[in-house]
Design an enzyme around this catalytic site. Sequence first.
Site, PDB file in Angstrom:
ATOM      1  N   PRO A   9       0.855  -1.193   0.000  1.00  0.00           N
ATOM      2  CA  PRO A   9       0.000   0.000   0.000  1.00  0.00           C
ATOM      3  C   PRO A   9       0.886   1.237   0.000  1.00  0.00           C
ATOM      4  CG  PRO A   9       0.162  -0.909   2.219  1.00  0.00           C
ATOM      5  CD  PRO A   9       0.916  -1.845   1.319  1.00  0.00           C
ATOM      6  N   MET A  10       0.723   2.100  -0.981  1.00  0.00           N
ATOM      7  CA  MET A  10       1.532   3.316  -1.061  1.00  0.00           C
ATOM      8  C   MET A  10       0.596   4.517  -1.156  1.00  0.00           C
ATOM      9  SD  MET A  10       4.570   2.101  -3.649  1.00  0.00           S
ATOM     10  CE  MET A  10       5.490   3.617  -3.443  1.00  0.00           C
ATOM     11  N   GLN A  70      -6.843  -1.699   3.521  1.00  0.00           N
ATOM     12  CA  GLN A  70      -6.010  -1.408   4.687  1.00  0.00           C
ATOM     13  C   GLN A  70      -6.632  -0.265   5.486  1.00  0.00           C
ATOM     14  OE1 GLN A  70      -2.153   0.877   4.766  1.00  0.00           O
ATOM     15  NE2 GLN A  70      -1.291  -1.125   5.315  1.00  0.00           N
ATOM     16  N   CYS A 100       3.128   3.554   8.452  1.00  0.00           N
ATOM     17  CA  CYS A 100       3.224   4.834   7.748  1.00  0.00           C
ATOM     18  C   CYS A 100       4.038   5.837   8.565  1.00  0.00           C
ATOM     19  CB  CYS A 100       1.831   5.400   7.473  1.00  0.00           C
ATOM     20  SG  CYS A 100       1.881   6.985   6.603  1.00  0.00           S
ATOM     21  N   LYS A 141       0.798  -4.536   8.791  1.00  0.00           N
ATOM     22  CA  LYS A 141       2.081  -4.115   8.219  1.00  0.00           C
ATOM     23  C   LYS A 141       2.790  -3.261   9.257  1.00  0.00           C
ATOM     24  CE  LYS A 141       4.270  -2.405   4.021  1.00  0.00           C
ATOM     25  NZ  LYS A 141       5.067  -1.220   4.386  1.00  0.00           N
ATOM     26  N   GLU A 203      13.589  -2.478   0.053  1.00  0.00           N
ATOM     27  CA  GLU A 203      14.745  -2.495  -0.845  1.00  0.00           C
ATOM     28  C   GLU A 203      14.720  -3.650  -1.855  1.00  0.00           C
ATOM     29  OE1 GLU A 203      17.407  -0.065  -1.208  1.00  0.00           O
ATOM     30  OE2 GLU A 203      15.749   0.934  -0.182  1.00  0.00           O
TER      31      GLU A 203
END
Length: 319
Positions: A9-10, A70, A100, A141, A203
């Site tokens: 989720p971005m 989410q 976040c 998350k 990454e």
Amino acid sequence: MTPKVVLAPMEGVVDNLMRDLLSTINPYDLLVTEFVRVVDLPLPDKVFYRLCPELENGGKTPSGTPVRVQLLGQNEEMLAWNANRAIELGSHGVDINFGCPAKLVNRSKGGAALLQYPEQMYRIVKAMRDAVPAEHLVTAKVRLGYEDKSMYMEIADAVAQGGASEIAVHARSKVDGYKPPAYWEYIADIRNKLNIPVIANGEIWSAQDAKRCVEVTGCETVMIGRGAISLPNLAASIKTGEAPYDWRQTLQLMLDYSERELSGRKSTYYPARIKQWFSYLNRQYAEASELFRELRVHKDTQSIVSCLGHAMDNLSAKD
């Protein structure tokens, strides 16, 4: 081992149009929405449908990839109510955001701010788990900590003890932000000590990165975020060995995205969104940096679309 791949989720990046686009060209196992903010009231259904219109399609993208809603907040009672409602509306499980790092979110004690309070994390997960029917997944998350990584196991254990079905771990603290490296070895320790599935995040920019991450962590699933925007077919590259998109393929994808965006409800945001995407593409494609220098001076939609079209015409002329 070929891992499963989840799209992270971005916030402000991976909306339903981007989910549609990326799931069309990648064999994702799951997509997670931008967070739905929960404060102190039950949310109206329209909020869920706005952030996750896939709910009107059985909780799946047009290409058939399942989507999970989410939630973000700190009120366990309201998070529990809204988690159950998301499931009733068709979400494939429900996720809680403890990762976040945005200041605005953290000031209201949401997202990564909760990493400082594992006992509250436990109460939130437990309340959501108790509210959601047992056959549906409740996931979380997290990051490795807030100021540092000293509480990483306490954080992970709080989620597991609360009854989460699985946990996705972004291998950095909140203070680390998005600066490399990602500390995959911490995920390995979490995976070895928890009795629920652990998803590795952080990454992963290439199929080679995903392979190394799996080797280090032992996880069967990886979650990709910025890498998925930087290299649009990254999930396919990881899962099937598909060659990374070249610049022509990526530019065509941007033109396809432009067409979808301009016919959608967020068309007024198009100039900002396309420039934001370029900030990720610059990592993978030298041509993106070149084109962005030309494109960034434009502020209106038509000029940007024309700029992209000219770039494609120039590529064709060189053939």
